[in-house]
Motif scaffolding. Sequence first.
Motif, PDB file in Angstrom:
ATOM      1  N   UNK A  61       5.107  56.431  74.096  1.00  0.00           N
ATOM      2  CA  UNK A  61       5.024  57.219  75.350  1.00  0.00           C
ATOM      3  C   UNK A  61       5.560  58.703  75.051  1.00  0.00           C
ATOM      4  N   UNK A  62       4.821  59.589  75.242  1.00  0.00           N
ATOM      5  CA  UNK A  62       5.056  61.025  74.675  1.00  0.00           C
ATOM      6  C   UNK A  62       5.555  61.820  75.907  1.00  0.00           C
ATOM      7  N   UNK A  63       6.209  63.025  75.571  1.00  0.00           N
ATOM      8  CA  UNK A  63       6.504  63.736  76.819  1.00  0.00           C
ATOM      9  C   UNK A  63       5.326  64.422  77.408  1.00  0.00           C
ATOM     10  N   UNK A  64       4.858  64.363  78.530  1.00  0.00           N
ATOM     11  CA  UNK A  64       3.729  64.848  79.091  1.00  0.00           C
ATOM     12  C   UNK A  64       3.868  66.527  79.069  1.00  0.00           C
ATOM     13  N   UNK A  65       5.123  67.091  79.158  1.00  0.00           N
ATOM     14  CA  UNK A  65       5.469  68.597  79.346  1.00  0.00           C
ATOM     15  C   UNK A  65       4.593  69.240  77.935  1.00  0.00           C
ATOM     16  N   UNK A  78      16.581  74.137  73.722  1.00  0.00           N
ATOM     17  CA  UNK A  78      15.189  74.628  73.674  1.00  0.00           C
ATOM     18  C   UNK A  78      14.466  74.235  74.930  1.00  0.00           C
ATOM     19  N   UNK A  79      13.705  75.027  75.518  1.00  0.00           N
ATOM     20  CA  UNK A  79      13.012  74.635  76.711  1.00  0.00           C
ATOM     21  C   UNK A  79      11.407  74.210  76.485  1.00  0.00           C
ATOM     22  N   UNK A  80      10.825  73.935  77.503  1.00  0.00           N
ATOM     23  CA  UNK A  80       9.245  73.542  77.412  1.00  0.00           C
ATOM     24  C   UNK A  80       8.641  74.727  76.938  1.00  0.00           C
ATOM     25  N   UNK A  81       9.105  76.057  77.220  1.00  0.00           N
ATOM     26  CA  UNK A  81       8.231  77.269  76.838  1.00  0.00           C
ATOM     27  C   UNK A  81       8.656  77.758  75.504  1.00  0.00           C
ATOM     28  N   UNK A  82       9.571  77.248  74.673  1.00  0.00           N
ATOM     29  CA  UNK A  82       9.974  77.234  73.430  1.00  0.00           C
ATOM     30  C   UNK A  82      11.147  78.269  73.523  1.00  0.00           C
ATOM     31  N   UNK A  83      11.564  78.612  74.466  1.00  0.00           N
ATOM     32  CA  UNK A  83      12.725  79.666  74.520  1.00  0.00           C
ATOM     33  C   UNK A  83      14.115  78.677  74.134  1.00  0.00           C
ATOM     34  N   UNK A  84      14.800  79.471  73.302  1.00  0.00           N
ATOM     35  CA  UNK A  84      16.213  78.744  72.957  1.00  0.00           C
ATOM     36  C   UNK A  84      17.387  79.599  73.649  1.00  0.00           C
ATOM     37  N   UNK A  85      18.285  78.828  74.292  1.00  0.00           N
ATOM     38  CA  UNK A  85      19.403  79.296  75.089  1.00  0.00           C
ATOM     39  C   UNK A  85      20.534  78.681  74.205  1.00  0.00           C
ATOM     40  N   UNK A  86      21.374  79.774  74.159  1.00  0.00           N
ATOM     41  CA  UNK A  86      22.585  79.117  73.082  1.00  0.00           C
ATOM     42  C   UNK A  86      24.094  79.551  73.752  1.00  0.00           C
TER      43      UNK A  86
END
Lengths: 277, 349
Positions: A136-140, A261-269
């Motif tokens: 089962x894969x992440x639909x996002x 890392x979020x669904x849009x590819x952005x990385x928060x640290x």
Amino acid sequence: MTVSRRISFMIIPLILFSTDAGAREWPDESSIVQEPFGAAQGDHFSRGLSFRSEGQRISAWSNGEVIWIAETENPPGTVPGEGLVVLEHSDGFRSSYRGIERRPDLKDRVSGGEWLGYAGNNAWVFEITDVERSRIVDPISLLPTRKDMSSVSIGQVEMMRGSNRLNISDGMELKPGRWIVIINDVFSDNSRAIPVEISLFWVGERIGSLRFDAIAETDEGIVMEIPDPRSYEFIYNSNGQVLFRDVLLNTGKGTLELRMRDETGRVITSSWSLSVR
Amino acid sequence: MKQRGVFIIGLILISVYYFLFPRGSGKELILTPDSLTSLEPTESATGLSPGRTLAISSGNRAGFVNDNHEFINLYTSDRMAIDDLWIAVSGDDGLDLLEPDGRLIARIPDSSFPVSRNGNLYLYRNDAGVLSKIDPVSGRIMWRMEYISPVTVLDGRQGRTLIGLLDGRVQLIDDSREVLLDYRPGGSRVEAIYGGALSSDGSKIALITGLDPQRFILLEERKNGFRPVAHHNTSTDFRRSVSICFVRDDSQILYESDGYVTAVNLNGYEIQPMELSGRLIGWLDNVITETLMLLGRKDGEVMVKMLSRHDLTLFEHSLPIDTTGMLRDRNYAIIISNDNLGVLEFTVQ
């Protein structure tokens, strides 16, 4: 055969295939995800995207064939299904729409965006299965990106060792040894983008990573592939907080860094200077 | 010698004629309406009742009737499973496993769907793919399985549980959680399990699998495990649960077809259609010896049909549209609807 004819022979099947796969669309108009894939749901992983039910129309994610219908009212002898429609798609995926009341005139083949039914009484859930890989894969990861979502935020982080539990802060002093890093509220804010990967670094070296992209079945039960298979109990504690277990801190000074890392590819640290002695 | 040959051939022909065209016995089937009971809780529908009880379930109501087909208990819940010896009622706090008289057997901290199959109790949580088997005597969890695919078939007999999955797999599990069979029939463009049943001794598995083509498969236990012994295309295209069952002392399998029922005789695997209007929603063996009752639903109609040993129609009648199933109790057939129990008594005179 002319060159143009040869090219058209090669291109036409590609066009046909891409047409058959169809454009992928959000199955819920609102696109407001109440609970994302991989989140703690009681004592198990959420297997899809959960949407609030408000009687809205639910539509097909992509072109597909209806292969299973379980009604909201279960006839005698059937396995309880809570209103389930499953589509098979030509690209090896199956999409599931659980907790919906299907339209009575639903045909065997549907186009992407065609409505399948209405959201039922409770939250309804959208799942995607990669049939060939039995996951089962992440639909996002297979839906159009929600560019307008604000980035993820990192909640309170705690350090735990035995009964000793501390909120992490810059300049903190910790004893050397093995610690558990607890991250709060990873999936709690549905107004923000969905986190898909969390990584932990100590002194610049990655010491842990949780990637929420596929759930698989093993003899021991359901696991998240991170990519090493990890059980629900390994990733979450009983309060549904995300854990990094067995984090070894040796004597010295260093920086503990958490990257999300979020669904849009952005990385928060977020990072904290720690003194270990 | 020639005369002897003619005599033997004549004897054979007479025997064949006798078996093909049996004489009328002069006996007549008498069908008498016995009672009609409302499916409503009443003052008399509570309290202890000695003796035998029969479980009745319809929609979100379930309860027990006594020998006179009077309710001694009636429960209302969207999540219930019932057997003659227990009822499992699921709520937000968990599952209450109760005796027919209402006494608590166990409280299980699990709010999954309870499912009853031939005296076996299962809990299924479809959002998590978790299926558990519960000992209804103690409330103990006997085993727990987790699947990524929806469970589409569940049957239990003789300490064995048959599980069919939408991804096209079939498993047979015993009470110690040992997987006796892990089978993927294949052979269709779309792999899925749409129907399945275990024979009463647990040694045969009948399946309806796949799309394009949809297939019937019969597995039989041999010395070295289960082996397919018969299969054919069903010429159907169901995309939902398909009714399938063993009847007539496991000598025949019935499964739903388009507008009729297909019977597969296990002796020779001969296939024959049985007329039945619409979807097969119920069946009863032996209300009267060697008879078979079928219940079919089509659009605005529910039909009940009784067949003789030779599949001759003994009677056929329409029933209220809200009929949900039927039960056998001695020589009674109990027709269950959303609101009532209609009890029919069969006698042969």
